[in-house]
Design an enzyme around this catalytic site. Structure first.
Site, PDB file in Angstrom:
ATOM      1  N   LYS A  86      64.476  15.166 -56.573  1.00 31.30           N
ATOM      2  CA  LYS A  86      63.831  16.471 -56.379  1.00 31.30           C
ATOM      3  C   LYS A  86      64.840  17.598 -56.609  1.00 31.30           C
ATOM      4  CE  LYS A  86      60.459  14.394 -53.271  1.00 31.30           C
ATOM      5  NZ  LYS A  86      60.093  14.065 -51.896  1.00 31.30           N
ATOM      6  N   GLN A  98      61.791  14.952 -45.721  1.00 31.22           N
ATOM      7  CA  GLN A  98      61.587  13.663 -46.378  1.00 31.22           C
ATOM      8  C   GLN A  98      61.203  12.585 -45.352  1.00 31.22           C
ATOM      9  OE1 GLN A  98      61.758  13.044 -49.838  1.00 31.22           O
ATOM     10  NE2 GLN A  98      60.922  11.060 -49.222  1.00 31.22           N
ATOM     11  N   ASP A 131      54.819  20.375 -49.253  1.00 29.85           N
ATOM     12  CA  ASP A 131      54.242  19.026 -49.367  1.00 29.85           C
ATOM     13  C   ASP A 131      52.732  19.083 -49.153  1.00 29.85           C
ATOM     14  OD1 ASP A 131      55.933  16.998 -50.139  1.00 29.85           O
ATOM     15  OD2 ASP A 131      56.769  16.679 -48.128  1.00 29.85           O
TER      16      ASP A 131
END
Ligand code: NDP
Length: 285
Positions: free
Chosen positions: A53, A97, A120
């Site tokens: 990412k 994460q 997200d």
């Protein structure tokens, strides 16, 4: 032979577009999008995902910040980082994460994220906005699937989409997005799961079949209608190799289009996150 829906090609094309938009933003005096990521511990898969990412951000001209906390970090320490990111106007959006180490409550962490910065798209506020068709961040994997289909000019309107798997991050939002009244929606979406009797009878009706199960090679020719578009979200480790939920070799001759694993949806998930971050630079809307 089925058309190969390459995440590699589609992601490169979307990233070039995003890079162009960033350059135009900067030329117009607007801010550089900035993605931050909190990584807790040293899980190799999570570290690899986060590194990917960060690399993507560099590629498209975003700023990125990686906050790496030790495996022993407490929930209070993670929450403190979250408060700082919420309060930092220089950060457009951020992700935490998953999975988090034992002892840290995922739900409390998720609820602490400012929905305006939840790129997200997992915060209940954003899930609700997605379901209502309001402007918001879309969960990156189903968003990536839509971007892949858009790249290949595949239409969903009027099609029957059957999704196998109903997780909150993949299957469920995939069915909402394909079924809603909007761009790359307007399909008739059927959401199936492990309690669906006669799964093959359902999947055989699919013009678009999305597999998000987590079982290697589960989808076989008997699950697939000839001419279907087959989207394989699965990423399973089998004998040191990554394989999908679809038995590619036997299904490919039946399908009109199919995604490979690796090199398919996984790369598009990262594009979904970039698109959400780009949106976040101007506010969620
Ligand atoms: P989950 O384990 O959270 O969900 C799996 C779903 O599959 C559940 O809804 C389950 O049903 C359903 N299922 C399991 N067995 C069957 C069966 N025999 N028949 C029908 N349905 C079944 O997984 P995720 O959604 O998180 O992930 C799915 C796959 O996608 C995994 O391989 C994961 O690694 C991959 N993935 C890939 C991403 C990418 O970027 N490409 C991103 C995220 C995930 P029930 O609810 O009844 O238990």
């Amino acid at each position: 032979m089925a058309e190969l829906l390459s995440g590699k090609i589609a992601a490169a094309s979307w990233k070039a577009k995003i890079k162009q938009i960033v350059q135009e933003r900067l030329a117009g005096g607007k801010s550089r999008p900035h993605l931050a990521a909190i990584l807790v511990g040293n899980d190799p898969a999570s570290s690899a995902y986060v590194r990917g990412k960060v690399r993507d951000c560099e590629e498209v001209g975003f700023e990125s910040t990686l906050i790496h906390l030790p495996e022993t970090a407490t929930e209070a320490e993670v929450l403190r980082e979250i408060q700082q990111l919420n309060a930092n106007p220089g950060v457009s959006g951020y992700i935490v994460q998953l999975p988090l180490p034992k002892g840290i409550d995922d739900k409390r962490i998720l609820l602490a994220i400012d929905p305006e910065k939840d790129v997200d798209g997992f915060h209940p506020d954003n899930v609700g906005r997605m379901a209502l068709g309001l402007p918001t961040y879309l969960p990156a994997t189903p968003y990536g699937v839509l971007l892949l289909m858009e790249h290949y000019g595949l239409s969903t309107e009027g099609k029957h989409a059957v999704i196998v798997g109903r997780s909150h991050i993949v299957g469920s939002p995939m069915s909402i997005l394909l079924g809603r009244n909007g761009k790359l929606g307007n399909a008739t979406a059927t959401l199936t799961h492990s309690k669906t009797p006669n799964l093959a009878e359902m999947t055989k009706q699919a013009d678009i079949l999305v597999a998000a199960i987590g079982k290697p090679f589960y989808i076989k020719p008997e699950h697939v209608k000839p001419g279907a578009i087959v989207i394989d979200v699965g990423i399973n480790r089998l004998d040191e190799k990554l394989v999908g939920d679809v038995d590619f070799d036997s299904v490919e001759p039946l399908a009109s289009a199919i995604t490979p694993v690796p090199g398919g949806v996984g790369l598009m998930t990262r594009v979904g996150l970039l698109m959400n971050t780009l949106r976040a630079a101007d506010g969620r809307g």
